[in-house]
Design an enzyme around this catalytic site. Structure first.
Site, PDB file in Angstrom:
ATOM      1  N   LEU A  10      15.529   2.646 -10.275  1.00  0.00           N
ATOM      2  CA  LEU A  10      16.870   2.063 -10.315  1.00  0.00           C
ATOM      3  C   LEU A  10      17.628   2.437  -9.037  1.00  0.00           C
ATOM      4  O   LEU A  10      18.679   3.067  -9.074  1.00  0.00           O
ATOM      5  CB  LEU A  10      17.631   2.519 -11.563  1.00  0.00           C
ATOM      6  N   GLY A  11      17.050   2.038  -7.905  1.00  0.00           N
ATOM      7  CA  GLY A  11      17.741   2.174  -6.631  1.00  0.00           C
ATOM      8  C   GLY A  11      18.641   0.975  -6.413  1.00  0.00           C
ATOM      9  O   GLY A  11      19.050   0.297  -7.351  1.00  0.00           O
TER      10      GLY A  11
ATOM     11  N   ILE B 265      18.031  -2.005  -5.174  1.00  0.00           N
ATOM     12  CA  ILE B 265      17.467  -3.267  -5.640  1.00  0.00           C
ATOM     13  C   ILE B 265      17.394  -3.289  -7.160  1.00  0.00           C
ATOM     14  O   ILE B 265      17.748  -4.287  -7.799  1.00  0.00           O
ATOM     15  CB  ILE B 265      16.085  -3.507  -5.011  1.00  0.00           C
TER      16      ILE B 265
ATOM     17  N   ARG C  15      13.340   9.009 -10.959  1.00  0.00           N
ATOM     18  CA  ARG C  15      13.035  10.427 -10.783  1.00  0.00           C
ATOM     19  C   ARG C  15      14.076  11.290 -11.486  1.00  0.00           C
ATOM     20  O   ARG C  15      13.771  12.391 -11.933  1.00  0.00           O
ATOM     21  CB  ARG C  15      12.964  10.767  -9.298  1.00  0.00           C
TER      22      ARG C  15
ATOM     23  N   ILE D 141       7.937  -6.256  -7.401  1.00  0.00           N
ATOM     24  CA  ILE D 141       8.546  -6.671  -6.133  1.00  0.00           C
ATOM     25  C   ILE D 141       8.683  -5.461  -5.198  1.00  0.00           C
ATOM     26  O   ILE D 141       9.431  -5.520  -4.229  1.00  0.00           O
ATOM     27  CB  ILE D 141       9.922  -7.356  -6.356  1.00  0.00           C
TER      28      ILE D 141
ATOM     29  N   ARG E  24       5.881  -2.434  -3.963  1.00  0.00           N
ATOM     30  CA  ARG E  24       4.726  -2.357  -3.076  1.00  0.00           C
ATOM     31  C   ARG E  24       3.475  -2.576  -3.909  1.00  0.00           C
ATOM     32  O   ARG E  24       3.395  -2.146  -5.066  1.00  0.00           O
ATOM     33  CB  ARG E  24       4.656  -0.998  -2.374  1.00  0.00           C
TER      34      ARG E  24
ATOM     35  N   ASP F  15       4.935 -10.284  -6.276  1.00  0.00           N
ATOM     36  CA  ASP F  15       5.236 -10.692  -4.907  1.00  0.00           C
ATOM     37  C   ASP F  15       4.450  -9.846  -3.918  1.00  0.00           C
ATOM     38  O   ASP F  15       4.353 -10.209  -2.745  1.00  0.00           O
ATOM     39  CB  ASP F  15       6.738 -10.545  -4.642  1.00  0.00           C
TER      40      ASP F  15
ATOM     41  N   GLU G 215      -2.833  -6.795   1.134  1.00  0.00           N
ATOM     42  CA  GLU G 215      -2.155  -7.935   1.751  1.00  0.00           C
ATOM     43  C   GLU G 215      -2.562  -8.026   3.223  1.00  0.00           C
ATOM     44  O   GLU G 215      -2.794  -7.004   3.855  1.00  0.00           O
ATOM     45  CB  GLU G 215      -0.635  -7.746   1.670  1.00  0.00           C
TER      46      GLU G 215
ATOM     47  N   HIS H 145       4.681 -11.907  -0.695  1.00  0.00           N
ATOM     48  CA  HIS H 145       5.543 -10.833  -0.184  1.00  0.00           C
ATOM     49  C   HIS H 145       6.741 -11.426   0.560  1.00  0.00           C
ATOM     50  O   HIS H 145       7.028 -11.084   1.707  1.00  0.00           O
ATOM     51  CB  HIS H 145       4.763  -9.901   0.740  1.00  0.00           C
TER      52      HIS H 145
END
Length: 316
Positions: free
Chosen positions: A156-157, A159, A179, A234, A236, A260, A265, A283
């Site tokens: 929950l940063g 983004i 965390r 969305i 990594r 995504d 990749e 991505h």
């Protein structure tokens, strides 16, 4: 005299011109998302003794071995939030400043996340293809709706919070695992990811990449989400075990997945390519003309502060 800048990522002609106003720019974007480092390596070998600034991204990063060959390097910046492949400790040991472009593409990523979630739940790719081949609604099971469901967010940063804000527009109940608990939200906090996955209907992966989160979405977590659940990544590609997702989708242990990002990749994620309950995008969640422009300008803002002796705007 302009500082010498090594650019390891793609920039449009317009942005190259903008950056070139402030820097003596060496434009050498690495190919295949940094897997082929030939361009950067050639310029480091040729002009490493001159390079004072490097502009990269989280996927390309800047390796410790590369930093070692840049004796006058002062500043490393990334376009986008990620910096997982930048050798932070090596930079700090040398007193090299590091900044990212936090806050420049959060809205774009959050918009794309909701699009992926809706497309996966409502089976958009399947329906779109089916209509073109004569499909009608009476021929298929009814896809579930999205509103009033439970949304779990891993990470929950900035983004993750933007995604949660959008989900509230669908009257969704939000839970998260981080965390640590956040004091600035009243969403339900889960001490561990397994508990969150069991609780939610849909799980959004928005946590940082790196060794600590490698394959954090594994068979066990997927089974906790369950056969009516949807997984969206969305963040990594390394956070999600693609083979585990593929098996779960094929065996009906997960309703759908929307990704995504994926490992290796830009090679397409082979285990998912034949599945109509896997929604895939290249991505692109954080990429829009507005977001890219903001990230380049954030780099220039950080660089201007650095050379003016002021604190970086978005330090790492």
């Amino acid at each position: 005299m302009k500082p010498v800048l090594l650019v390891l990522v793609f920039l449009s002609e317009e942005h190259r011109a903008l950056v070139g106003e402030q820097f003596d720019m060496i434009y050498a974007p690495n190919a295949h998302l940094g897997k082929d480092r030939t361009n950067g390596e050639a310029q480091i070998n040729a002009r490493g003794h001159e390079i004072k600034v490097v502009l990269t991204n989280g996927t390309n990063g800047l390796l410790a071995s590369e930093i070692d060959r840049l004796p006058v390097l002062e500043l490393i910046c990334t376009v986008g939030v990620g910096y997982e492949n930048v050798a932070i400790e090596a930079a700090r040991a040398r007193g090299i400043a590091v900044a990212n472009a936090a806050g420049t593409n959060d809205d774009c990523v959050a918009d794309h996340t909701m699009m992926l979630l809706l497309a996966a739940i409502r089976r958009l790719p399947f329906l779109n293809t089916g209509v073109r081949h004569g499909l009608w609604r009476d021929d298929i099971p009814r896809p579930p709706h999205v509103s009033y469901r439970r949304l779990g967010i891993l990470g929950l940063g900035a983004i993750g919070r933007k995604v949660a804000h959008r989900a509230l527009g669908f009257h969704m109940t939000i839970g998260y695992h981080n965390r640590q608990r956040r004091d600035d939200v009243d969403y339900e906090y889960f001490e561990d990811l397994e508990s969150l996955a069991r609780w939610c209907d849909f799980l959004i992966v928005a946590a940082p990449g790196g060794k600590e989160t490698y394959h954090i979405i594994n068979e066990k977590i997927i089974d906790c989400i369950g056969p009516q659940g949807v997984l969206v990544n969305i963040a990594r590609g390394t956070l999600v075990d693609l083979d585990a997702v593929s098996r779960a989708l094929r065996e009906g242990r997960l309703m759908a997945a929307a990704l995504d990002v994926y490992e290796n990749e830009p090679t397409p994620p082979a285990p998912l390519l034949d599945l109509d309950n896997a929604v895939l995008t290249p991505h692109i969640a954080g990429i829009s003309p507005q977001a890219i422009d903001a990230s380049v300008r954030k780099f220039l803002e950080n660089a201007a502060c650095f050379y003016a002796g002021k604190p970086l705007v978005t330090p790492v």
